[in-house]
Design a protein around this motif. Structure first.
Motif, PDB file in Angstrom:
ATOM      1  N   ALA A 311      -7.862   0.478   0.683  1.00  0.00           N
ATOM      2  CA  ALA A 311      -7.094  -0.483   1.477  1.00  0.00           C
ATOM      3  C   ALA A 311      -7.845  -1.808   1.586  1.00  0.00           C
ATOM      4  O   ALA A 311      -8.869  -2.022   0.932  1.00  0.00           O
ATOM      5  N   SER A 312      -7.333  -2.705   2.466  1.00  0.00           N
ATOM      6  CA  SER A 312      -7.906  -4.038   2.559  1.00  0.00           C
ATOM      7  C   SER A 312      -7.718  -4.595   3.961  1.00  0.00           C
ATOM      8  O   SER A 312      -7.175  -3.924   4.848  1.00  0.00           O
ATOM      9  N   VAL A 313      -8.175  -5.831   4.152  1.00  0.00           N
ATOM     10  CA  VAL A 313      -7.974  -6.568   5.391  1.00  0.00           C
ATOM     11  C   VAL A 313      -6.834  -7.552   5.177  1.00  0.00           C
ATOM     12  O   VAL A 313      -6.811  -8.277   4.175  1.00  0.00           O
ATOM     13  N   TYR A 314      -5.884  -7.584   6.102  1.00  0.00           N
ATOM     14  CA  TYR A 314      -4.727  -8.467   5.977  1.00  0.00           C
ATOM     15  C   TYR A 314      -4.857  -9.684   6.890  1.00  0.00           C
ATOM     16  O   TYR A 314      -5.724  -9.731   7.771  1.00  0.00           O
ATOM     17  N   SER A 315      -3.980 -10.652   6.699  1.00  0.00           N
ATOM     18  CA  SER A 315      -3.994 -11.871   7.499  1.00  0.00           C
ATOM     19  C   SER A 315      -2.924 -11.818   8.593  1.00  0.00           C
ATOM     20  O   SER A 315      -1.984 -11.009   8.532  1.00  0.00           O
ATOM     21  N   HIS A 316      -3.059 -12.717   9.586  1.00  0.00           N
ATOM     22  CA  HIS A 316      -2.039 -12.818  10.625  1.00  0.00           C
ATOM     23  C   HIS A 316      -0.674 -13.158  10.015  1.00  0.00           C
ATOM     24  O   HIS A 316       0.366 -12.651  10.456  1.00  0.00           O
ATOM     25  N   GLU A 317      -0.696 -14.019   9.014  1.00  0.00           N
ATOM     26  CA  GLU A 317       0.560 -14.438   8.398  1.00  0.00           C
ATOM     27  C   GLU A 317       1.278 -13.264   7.741  1.00  0.00           C
ATOM     28  O   GLU A 317       2.507 -13.145   7.810  1.00  0.00           O
ATOM     29  N   GLU A 318       0.510 -12.375   7.119  1.00  0.00           N
ATOM     30  CA  GLU A 318       1.131 -11.217   6.477  1.00  0.00           C
ATOM     31  C   GLU A 318       1.758 -10.285   7.508  1.00  0.00           C
ATOM     32  O   GLU A 318       2.898  -9.835   7.338  1.00  0.00           O
ATOM     33  N   VAL A 319       1.013  -9.977   8.590  1.00  0.00           N
ATOM     34  CA  VAL A 319       1.579  -9.060   9.581  1.00  0.00           C
ATOM     35  C   VAL A 319       2.790  -9.677  10.267  1.00  0.00           C
ATOM     36  O   VAL A 319       3.771  -8.987  10.573  1.00  0.00           O
ATOM     37  N   SER A 320       2.762 -10.988  10.462  1.00  0.00           N
ATOM     38  CA  SER A 320       3.921 -11.659  11.065  1.00  0.00           C
ATOM     39  C   SER A 320       5.142 -11.545  10.155  1.00  0.00           C
ATOM     40  O   SER A 320       6.266 -11.316  10.627  1.00  0.00           O
ATOM     41  N   ALA A 321       4.927 -11.688   8.848  1.00  0.00           N
ATOM     42  CA  ALA A 321       6.033 -11.569   7.898  1.00  0.00           C
ATOM     43  C   ALA A 321       6.611 -10.153   7.901  1.00  0.00           C
ATOM     44  O   ALA A 321       7.834  -9.964   7.813  1.00  0.00           O
ATOM     45  N   TRP A 322       5.752  -9.151   8.022  1.00  0.00           N
ATOM     46  CA  TRP A 322       6.234  -7.769   8.065  1.00  0.00           C
ATOM     47  C   TRP A 322       7.040  -7.520   9.339  1.00  0.00           C
ATOM     48  O   TRP A 322       8.068  -6.834   9.300  1.00  0.00           O
ATOM     49  N   LEU A 323       6.588  -8.073  10.442  1.00  0.00           N
ATOM     50  CA  LEU A 323       7.318  -7.907  11.703  1.00  0.00           C
ATOM     51  C   LEU A 323       8.692  -8.578  11.618  1.00  0.00           C
ATOM     52  O   LEU A 323       9.698  -8.024  12.089  1.00  0.00           O
ATOM     53  N   GLU A 324       8.745  -9.744  11.011  1.00  0.00           N
ATOM     54  CA  GLU A 324      10.031 -10.428  10.840  1.00  0.00           C
ATOM     55  C   GLU A 324      10.950  -9.619   9.933  1.00  0.00           C
ATOM     56  O   GLU A 324      12.157  -9.518  10.189  1.00  0.00           O
ATOM     57  N   ALA A 325      10.384  -9.027   8.872  1.00  0.00           N
ATOM     58  CA  ALA A 325      11.191  -8.206   7.966  1.00  0.00           C
ATOM     59  C   ALA A 325      11.767  -6.987   8.684  1.00  0.00           C
ATOM     60  O   ALA A 325      12.839  -6.498   8.318  1.00  0.00           O
ATOM     61  N   ALA A 326      11.031  -6.504   9.701  1.00  0.00           N
ATOM     62  CA  ALA A 326      11.513  -5.371  10.491  1.00  0.00           C
ATOM     63  C   ALA A 326      12.373  -5.835  11.663  1.00  0.00           C
ATOM     64  O   ALA A 326      12.709  -5.035  12.539  1.00  0.00           O
ATOM     65  N   GLU A 327      12.713  -7.151  11.659  1.00  0.00           N
ATOM     66  CA  GLU A 327      13.621  -7.762  12.632  1.00  0.00           C
ATOM     67  C   GLU A 327      13.045  -7.868  14.047  1.00  0.00           C
ATOM     68  O   GLU A 327      13.780  -7.908  15.031  1.00  0.00           O
ATOM     69  N   PHE A 328      11.717  -7.931  14.150  1.00  0.00           N
ATOM     70  CA  PHE A 328      11.099  -8.240  15.432  1.00  0.00           C
ATOM     71  C   PHE A 328      11.121  -9.761  15.633  1.00  0.00           C
ATOM     72  O   PHE A 328      11.140 -10.535  14.671  1.00  0.00           O
ATOM     73  N   THR A 329      11.112 -10.173  16.885  1.00  0.00           N
ATOM     74  CA  THR A 329      11.128 -11.602  17.216  1.00  0.00           C
ATOM     75  C   THR A 329      10.007 -11.911  18.218  1.00  0.00           C
ATOM     76  O   THR A 329       9.291 -11.013  18.667  1.00  0.00           O
TER      77      THR A 329
END
Length: 350
Positions: A311-329
């Motif tokens: 695995a790896s270390v992710y960025s804030h931008e990546e986790v934010s994009a995943w949350l948006e894809a899961a329809e979180f606001t």
């Protein structure tokens, strides 16, 4: 390695490159092994329980070791600032009293034991494979499952390092007024759920993790919380997470999965939340190491994730994009701890 080069040594080793700076890595490795041995022998604990300094002979008698060997070990630990030595014998330093005694709230001994007995042996076996092929031959969690006692050591280690930031984390997490029901996905040692339930009397929690992790924490749940904290063993990708939760924690989980898996996991958590429920994601994020120690720690963590999980270390931008894809606001983030490189990212289910 707490010992720090003096001004002249830093000049020779770093600025002028006239001495072998890798020597410090050798000293660091020797220091780690020596401290791990001292913890295993109960050497620090023995000194802490004495009324004054102890000689090598007395320490040897009380720890079941040889006086000459104990003297050699203690003298090195003096040089590394874990002990001091006077005419009457050895004493603990303030650093050791703060960070390496079982009775201290900030005891990091189990964390060092976790690395000494589990992670570094796994590193030795899998580091080259992970670097050459991009992943280890198996994950460290699969390796834990082969010997369940490894899970107990791991959970004690995870709990020790979590204790350093648990207060900051508890203050950063948004808990609904009146409490509610919390889902701790991959909650492992359960320290974060326990702390939040202690702070918010109206809060209850379900800690969801693999069987080995859940079984290792049963005895750690305080008696006063047994009616408000339950555990559930399973696979958070496949098994039922429950429903109508008010808040969900995913702490140190996303780094173990690829982006598609994280989006799928966020969607599963969204399904388990009530409308308006919050998700809180805690991890060490790319770009958050702003000091030399924090930056080196982040790179060390990234290499560890590769070696142990592929695995790896992710960025804030990546986790934010995943949350948006899961329809979180309403996505927000808050840093945790001065040197951890960690931050909490929170979002809301519409």
């Amino acid at each position: 390695m707490p010992v720090s080069p003096n001004l002249l040594e830093r000049l020779v080793l770093f600025r002028l490159n006239r001495g072998p700076a890798p020597l410090l890595d050798l000293l660091g490795a020797a220091s780690f092994e020596s401290v791990s041995l001292a913890l295993d022998m109960g050497l620090f604990r023995t000194l802490a329980r004495s009324d004054g300094p102890l000689t090598a002979e007395t320490l040897a008698e009380r720890t079941g070791a040889h006086p000459d060997g104990v003297a050699m070990l203690c003298n090195f630990l003096v040089a590394e600032r874990y002990l001091t030595k006077g005419s009457e014998g050895y004493r603990l330093t303030a650093m050791t009293e703060t960070w390496l005694l079982p009775d201290a709230e900030t005891d990091m001994g189990p964390w060092l034991t976790f690395w000494d007995e589990l992670v570094f042996p796994f590193w030795e076996r899998e580091l080259e494979t992970a670097v050459r092929e991009g992943e280890p031959s198996q994950s460290i969690y699969e390796w834990f499952d082969e010997a369940p006692e490894r899970w107990a050591i791991a959970q004690e280690g995870f709990r020790a390092t979590a204790s350093l930031v648990v207060d900051d984390v508890a203050e950063a997490v948004t808990v609904p007024e009146g409490g509610g029901h919390l889902l701790d996905v991959g909650g492992g040692h359960g320290l974060y759920s326990m702390e939040l339930c202690e702070r918010y009397r109206g809060l209850s929690a379900t800690i969801f993790d693999v069987p080995g992790a859940v079984e290792a924490i049963h005895d750690d749940i305080p008696a006063e919380l047994t009616g408000r904290i339950e555990t559930q063993a399973g696979d958070y990708f496949d098994d039922d997470l429950g429903s109508s939760y008010d808040i969900a924690l995913l702490f140190n989980v996303v780094h173990a999965h690829d982006p598609a898996e994280n989006v799928a996991l966020f969607e599963r958590v969204a399904d388990a939340l009530a409308p308006g429920g919050r998700i809180a994601v805690l991890d060490q994020w790319e770009g958050s190491g702003r000091t030399p120690v924090a930056s080196a720690s982040l790179r060390f963590v990234a290499l560890t994730y590769l070696t142990t999980l592929g695995a790896s270390v992710y960025s804030h931008e990546e986790v934010s994009a995943w949350l948006e894809a899961a329809e979180f606001t309403d996505i927000r983030r808050r840093r945790v701890g001065p040197l951890s490189g960690m931050a909490i990212v929170e979002a809301t289910k519409p």
